[in-house]
Write a protein that holds these residues in place. Structure first.
Motif, PDB file in Angstrom:
ATOM      1  N   ARG A 187      55.696  61.534 -18.123  1.00  0.00           N
ATOM      2  CA  ARG A 187      55.239  60.797 -19.222  1.00  0.00           C
ATOM      3  C   ARG A 187      53.652  60.900 -19.416  1.00  0.00           C
ATOM      4  O   ARG A 187      53.011  61.046 -18.569  1.00  0.00           O
ATOM      5  N   PRO A 188      53.302  60.819 -20.720  1.00  0.00           N
ATOM      6  CA  PRO A 188      51.800  61.127 -21.041  1.00  0.00           C
ATOM      7  C   PRO A 188      50.904  59.887 -20.476  1.00  0.00           C
ATOM      8  O   PRO A 188      51.637  58.629 -20.486  1.00  0.00           O
ATOM      9  N   GLU A 189      49.750  60.161 -20.165  1.00  0.00           N
ATOM     10  CA  GLU A 189      48.952  59.099 -19.509  1.00  0.00           C
ATOM     11  C   GLU A 189      47.714  58.978 -20.573  1.00  0.00           C
ATOM     12  O   GLU A 189      47.060  60.070 -21.053  1.00  0.00           O
ATOM     13  N   LEU A 190      47.491  57.579 -20.932  1.00  0.00           N
ATOM     14  CA  LEU A 190      46.451  57.358 -22.009  1.00  0.00           C
ATOM     15  C   LEU A 190      45.125  57.159 -21.279  1.00  0.00           C
ATOM     16  O   LEU A 190      44.878  56.558 -20.319  1.00  0.00           O
ATOM     17  N   LEU A 191      44.195  58.210 -21.384  1.00  0.00           N
ATOM     18  CA  LEU A 191      43.082  58.260 -20.656  1.00  0.00           C
ATOM     19  C   LEU A 191      41.796  57.458 -21.434  1.00  0.00           C
ATOM     20  O   LEU A 191      41.083  56.890 -20.740  1.00  0.00           O
ATOM     21  N   VAL A 192      41.626  57.866 -22.831  1.00  0.00           N
ATOM     22  CA  VAL A 192      40.728  57.218 -23.530  1.00  0.00           C
ATOM     23  C   VAL A 192      41.416  56.649 -24.968  1.00  0.00           C
ATOM     24  O   VAL A 192      42.255  57.216 -25.711  1.00  0.00           O
ATOM     25  N   GLY A 193      41.241  55.601 -25.296  1.00  0.00           N
ATOM     26  CA  GLY A 193      41.745  54.680 -26.355  1.00  0.00           C
ATOM     27  C   GLY A 193      40.745  53.956 -27.487  1.00  0.00           C
ATOM     28  O   GLY A 193      39.822  53.828 -27.004  1.00  0.00           O
ATOM     29  N   SER A 194      41.373  54.038 -28.730  1.00  0.00           N
ATOM     30  CA  SER A 194      40.459  53.615 -29.702  1.00  0.00           C
ATOM     31  C   SER A 194      41.382  52.124 -30.243  1.00  0.00           C
ATOM     32  O   SER A 194      42.563  52.366 -30.560  1.00  0.00           O
ATOM     33  N   PHE A 195      40.736  51.368 -30.306  1.00  0.00           N
ATOM     34  CA  PHE A 195      41.595  50.051 -30.522  1.00  0.00           C
ATOM     35  C   PHE A 195      40.766  49.228 -31.823  1.00  0.00           C
ATOM     36  O   PHE A 195      39.340  49.344 -32.051  1.00  0.00           O
ATOM     37  N   ARG A 196      41.532  48.596 -32.606  1.00  0.00           N
ATOM     38  CA  ARG A 196      41.220  48.015 -33.720  1.00  0.00           C
ATOM     39  C   ARG A 196      41.197  46.563 -33.703  1.00  0.00           C
ATOM     40  O   ARG A 196      42.340  46.138 -33.196  1.00  0.00           O
ATOM     41  N   CYS A 197      40.256  45.674 -33.944  1.00  0.00           N
ATOM     42  CA  CYS A 197      40.346  44.278 -34.037  1.00  0.00           C
ATOM     43  C   CYS A 197      41.049  43.840 -35.171  1.00  0.00           C
ATOM     44  O   CYS A 197      40.863  44.191 -36.247  1.00  0.00           O
ATOM     45  N   ARG A 198      42.108  42.680 -34.636  1.00  0.00           N
ATOM     46  CA  ARG A 198      43.002  42.278 -35.471  1.00  0.00           C
ATOM     47  C   ARG A 198      42.358  41.339 -36.717  1.00  0.00           C
ATOM     48  O   ARG A 198      42.705  41.035 -37.666  1.00  0.00           O
ATOM     49  N   LYS A 199      41.242  40.963 -36.351  1.00  0.00           N
ATOM     50  CA  LYS A 199      40.645  39.784 -37.127  1.00  0.00           C
ATOM     51  C   LYS A 199      39.585  40.283 -38.177  1.00  0.00           C
ATOM     52  O   LYS A 199      39.745  39.846 -39.308  1.00  0.00           O
ATOM     53  N   CYS A 200      38.809  41.450 -37.782  1.00  0.00           N
ATOM     54  CA  CYS A 200      37.904  41.904 -38.685  1.00  0.00           C
ATOM     55  C   CYS A 200      38.250  43.157 -39.061  1.00  0.00           C
ATOM     56  O   CYS A 200      37.627  43.837 -40.151  1.00  0.00           O
ATOM     57  N   GLY A 201      38.833  43.981 -38.182  1.00  0.00           N
ATOM     58  CA  GLY A 201      39.251  45.262 -38.660  1.00  0.00           C
ATOM     59  C   GLY A 201      38.277  46.361 -38.144  1.00  0.00           C
ATOM     60  O   GLY A 201      38.652  47.545 -38.394  1.00  0.00           O
ATOM     61  N   LEU A 202      37.310  45.973 -37.311  1.00  0.00           N
ATOM     62  CA  LEU A 202      36.383  47.065 -36.791  1.00  0.00           C
ATOM     63  C   LEU A 202      37.088  47.942 -35.625  1.00  0.00           C
ATOM     64  O   LEU A 202      37.694  47.161 -34.786  1.00  0.00           O
ATOM     65  N   LEU A 203      36.904  49.208 -35.819  1.00  0.00           N
ATOM     66  CA  LEU A 203      37.310  50.165 -34.575  1.00  0.00           C
ATOM     67  C   LEU A 203      36.470  50.036 -33.317  1.00  0.00           C
ATOM     68  O   LEU A 203      35.003  50.384 -33.749  1.00  0.00           O
ATOM     69  N   ALA A 204      37.065  50.126 -32.486  1.00  0.00           N
ATOM     70  CA  ALA A 204      36.268  50.021 -31.153  1.00  0.00           C
ATOM     71  C   ALA A 204      36.872  51.564 -30.444  1.00  0.00           C
ATOM     72  O   ALA A 204      37.882  51.828 -29.946  1.00  0.00           O
ATOM     73  N   PRO A 205      36.053  52.885 -30.636  1.00  0.00           N
ATOM     74  CA  PRO A 205      36.496  53.988 -30.226  1.00  0.00           C
ATOM     75  C   PRO A 205      36.164  54.260 -28.628  1.00  0.00           C
ATOM     76  O   PRO A 205      35.303  53.580 -28.093  1.00  0.00           O
ATOM     77  N   ASP A 206      36.992  55.118 -28.134  1.00  0.00           N
ATOM     78  CA  ASP A 206      36.781  55.786 -26.825  1.00  0.00           C
ATOM     79  C   ASP A 206      36.612  54.882 -25.682  1.00  0.00           C
ATOM     80  O   ASP A 206      35.573  54.687 -24.968  1.00  0.00           O
ATOM     81  N   ILE A 207      37.468  53.893 -25.441  1.00  0.00           N
ATOM     82  CA  ILE A 207      37.518  52.808 -24.482  1.00  0.00           C
ATOM     83  C   ILE A 207      38.370  53.530 -23.289  1.00  0.00           C
ATOM     84  O   ILE A 207      39.462  53.928 -23.381  1.00  0.00           O
ATOM     85  N   LEU A 208      37.666  53.588 -22.210  1.00  0.00           N
ATOM     86  CA  LEU A 208      38.006  54.352 -20.765  1.00  0.00           C
ATOM     87  C   LEU A 208      39.136  53.455 -20.350  1.00  0.00           C
ATOM     88  O   LEU A 208      38.932  52.194 -19.917  1.00  0.00           O
TER      89      LEU A 208
END
Length: 250
Positions: free
Chosen positions: A191-212
């Motif tokens: 199975r693939p392993e997520l190492l770094v992910g980008s997440f978007r805030c559901r309230k304002c839509g701002l992207l938080a990139p490269d979350i270890l």
């Protein structure tokens, strides 16, 4: 980033660049050289990790050529099938131990802490020797070329000084570089392993990139938007990008 983590990254990159082995070969002498002693011995310096970087460059180039339809030989298919080796350098831990014992000890004792910086050092080492592999050098003129290039590189350490049986594993080995011996009785699907992910805030839509990621789905603890200040991790959703490659941390 602490100074120790930075030193580990720099010294590991220096090890990959500078480590060499001296190989002695014996050359068959001719009748004219029989009277001369020592002429049948030759010494050659081999740089195993520079050679691996060159092989990685060749594999990526051939894989890209196969994707774009320029080549279709069986040799290219073999390289294409060996995709993990397109982005992985295999390091003999005994080489590291002989070259820089302090660095080897730090990696062995705190492997989980330093592993992202070893990957960063590996990427910098490969791209410094082969800048044509750097996606940022594509310049936008290569169409979809940069989208298919490798963006994350890995280190595979082997030949550990000690090998533990499975029953000898204790909590003290958590986070350390440890070699384990045992018998495989059952396997599961890879199975693939997520190492770094980008997440978007559901309230304002701002992207938080490269979350270890910390061995589980790790969402941001706080939205970076000063007007939002969302502190609920469940209010961030993972961004899925087709064909995207994760970035590096450190």
């Amino acid at each position: 980033i602490s100074q120790r983590q930075t030193r580990v990254r720099v010294r590991f990159q220096e090890f990959l660049q500078n480590f060499y082995e001296t190989v002695t070969t014996y050359v068959t002498q001719t009748a004219e050289d029989d009277a001369q002693d020592g002429n049948n011995i030759q010494q050659q310096l081999l740089y195993p990790y520079i050679d691996q970087a060159a092989e990685i460059s060749q594999r990526q180039t051939r894989a890209q050529s196969h994707r774009t339809g320029f080549e279709s030989s069986h040799a290219d298919m073999d390289d294409f099938d060996l995709f993990p080796f397109n982005s992985t350098i295999c390091v003999n831990f005994r080489h590291l131990l002989s070259y820089d014992p302090d660095l080897a000890d730090a990696i062995e004792s705190e492997y989980v802490r330093f592993e992202p910086y070893l990957r960063r050092a590996t990427k910098e080492f490969i791209l410094s020797n082969h800048p044509e592999l750097d996606p940022s050098n594509d310049g936008g003129g290569g169409g979809g070329h940069s989208r298919n290039q490798v963006r994350t590189y890995f280190v595979a350490l082997y030949n550990a000084p000690t090998v533990l049986p499975v029953r000898a594993l204790r909590t003290g080995t958590i986070g350390r570089f440890t070699s384990v011996s045992g018998t495989v009785t059952r396997t599961s699907d890879v199975r693939p392993e997520l190492l770094v992910g980008s997440f978007r805030c559901r309230k304002c839509g701002l992207l938080a990139p490269d979350i270890l990621q910390q061995y589980h789905l790790t969402r941001p603890a706080l939205c970076r938007n000063p007007r939002c200040q969302n502190r609920n991790p469940s209010e961030f959703h993972l961004e899925i990008r087709a064909g995207g490659g994760g970035g590096d941390s450190g």
